[in-house]
Design an enzyme around this catalytic site. Structure first.
Site, short mmCIF file in Angstrom:
data_model
loop_
_atom_site.label_atom_id
_atom_site.label_comp_id
_atom_site.label_asym_id
_atom_site.label_seq_id
_atom_site.Cartn_x
_atom_site.Cartn_y
_atom_site.Cartn_z
N ARG A 7 1.01 -1.47 0.05
CA ARG A 7 0.21 -0.22 -0.04
C ARG A 7 0.95 1.38 -0.26
O ARG A 7 0.66 2.48 0.08
CB ARG A 7 -1.29 0.29 0.79
N GLY B 148 -7.55 -7.69 0.07
CA GLY B 148 -8.16 -8.29 0.79
C GLY B 148 -6.66 -9.61 0.88
O GLY B 148 -5.40 -9.51 0.89
N GLY C 247 -12.12 -4.05 1.16
CA GLY C 247 -13.90 -4.47 1.49
C GLY C 247 -14.54 -2.87 0.27
O GLY C 247 -15.36 -3.63 -0.26
C1 3PG Z 1 -9.02 -1.75 5.21
O1 3PG Z 1 -7.80 -2.30 5.18
O2 3PG Z 1 -10.23 -2.09 4.99
C2 3PG Z 1 -8.87 -0.29 5.19
O3 3PG Z 1 -8.18 0.04 5.21
C3 3PG Z 1 -10.22 0.23 6.06
O4 3PG Z 1 -9.66 -0.06 7.44
P1 3PG Z 1 -11.00 -0.12 8.10
O5 3PG Z 1 -11.38 -1.90 7.91
O6 3PG Z 1 -10.72 -0.13 9.47
O7 3PG Z 1 -12.25 0.70 7.87
#
Ligand code: 3PG
Ligand code: MG
Length: 395
Positions: free
Chosen positions: A38, A352, A375
């Site tokens: 990232r 993810g 997400g």
């Molecule tokens: C993630 O890694 O999903 C994003 O950085 C958002 O983080 P969060 O799910 O804690 O809001």
């Protein structure tokens, strides 16, 4: 792309607040950054701003400190890694708002880089508190959003701040929206989606939205058990979402109505104890014993899925095919990753855990696009709008 980007705005000499997603995985034992994807992903945006003589003020969240200062979630190690990767000095502010930060910003010269402290040390960030958003906005003249991974969150630094500043996309945001957007609007056919992961519940919106776009849907991973069970197979001790069985049948019927093949594993690896030393056996899906669980797709399914994927022009993959954390049950997931990496087709990998697997296997640069958003990429592919994108200026 319908949104304005940093190319569409004069940044020279301006104070530019860049929201990035530096929510990087940290090693549990040492706290060190275990995957800097990232950080590397936003380098083009940061470099562009530096080269165009902007005063670069970067902000991000890290982890979920819930409005309190958590020492292990400070941004200093991230600043250090960014500095190494970009080969420039990166200073770190002691907070993300307040008088010290204002002074640090006032002292910035064109081309300087300042990283603000973790936004989530303030509860006002996630609450999208207007006065906090305004305090952030007052630090800058322009807001750049390059945090695709956080674009599904309506927080002060992703949404609120755009009320007060001209808001444009960075290059990572642009790349993500184009790569994922073209899956929905103009995929080359045949288009296949390969879906896995633990739960059907997490993928319903996605399946519903892409059913009208794909030619083929391949389902592996833990979620295949619910589909198999719905079709009347014994799945032993595998996790079945009983309340999703009807939905699984409806999705299969909808696929059939649309002329889309929805294919499930024909053989699987099973075990009686999911642990690092467990031994797996291959069985046909019609022979799963009542006292064992599915932990991977089997060799015949790997071959069957591969045959279906090879002629496709566009492949979207999200979700492991099995319990890939355990070496013996990672075979299906690895085979799919290697297959995709070997193809000339457009290959897009969801963020993810799937992105982490591809990174770990050193195959990311063999894919057309690996999303930095978990997400966020799911929500986008479900056809929903992302609050962090909605607030950006249209071209
Ligand atoms: C993630 O890694 O999903 C994003 O950085 C958002 O983080 P969060 O799910 O804690 O809001
Ligand atoms: Mg998340």
């Amino acid at each position: 792309m319908v949104k304005k980007t940093i190319r569409d705005i004069e940044v020279k000499g301006k104070r530019v607040l860049v929201r990035v997603d530096f929510n990087v995985p940290l090693d549990i034992a040492t706290g060190a950054i275990s995957d800097d994807t990232r950080i590397r992903a936003v380098l083009p945006t940061i470099k562009y701003l530096v080269e165009h003589k902007a005063k670069v003020i970067i902000c991000s969240h890290l982890g979920r400190p819930d409005g309190k200062v958590v020492a292990g979630l400070r941004m200093a190690p991230v600043a250090q890694r960014l500095s190494q990767l970009i080969n420039l000095a990166v200073s770190v502010a002691s907070d993300c708002v307040g008088s010290d930060v204002k002074t640090a910003v006032t002292n910035l010269k064109p081309g300087d880089i300042l990283l603000l402290e973790n936004l989530r040390f303030h509860a006002e960030e996630e609450a999208n508190e207007p006065s906090f958003a305004h305090d952030l906005a007052r630090l800058a003249d322009i807001y750049v959003d390059d945090a695709f991974g956080t674009a599904h969150r309506a927080h002060a630094s992703t949404v609120g701040v755009a009320t007060y500043l001209p808001a444009v996309a960075g290059f990572l945001m642009e790349k993500e929206l184009e790569a994922l957007g073209s899956l929905l609007t103009s995929p080359r056919h045949p288009f296949v989606a390969l879906l896995g992961g633990a739960k059907v519940g997490d993928k319903i919106g996605l399946i519903q939205n892409i059913l009208s776009k794909v030619d083929l849907l391949l389902i592996g991973g833990g979620m295949a058990a619910t589909f198999l069970k719905a079709q009347g197979y014994e799945v032993g001790l595998s996790l079945v979402e009983a309340d999703k069985k009807n939905l699984a049948l409806e999705l299969m019927a909808a696929a059939k109505r649309n002329g889309i093949a929805l294919l499930l594993p024909t053989d699987v690896i099973i075990t009686n104890n999911i642990n690092p030393n467990a031994k797996g056996d291959v069985v046909r899906v019609s022979n799963i014993p009542a006292n064992k669980s599915i932990v991977d797709i089997g060799p015949q399914t790997i071959e069957y899925f591969s045959q279906k994927i090879r002629p496709c022009q566009t492949i979207f993959w999200n979700g492991p095919m099995g319990v890939y954390e355990i070496k013996q049950f990672a075979g299906g997931t690895k085979a799919m990753a290697e297959l995709l990496a070997s193809l000339k087709a457009t290959t897009v990998v969801g963020g993810g855990s799937t992105a982490e697997i591809v990174e770990e296997m050193n195959l990311a640069d063999k894919m057309t696009h690996v999303s930095t958003g978990g997400g966020a990429s799911m929500k986008f592919l479900e056809g929903k709008s992302l609050p962090g994108v909605d607030v950006l200026l249209d071209k």
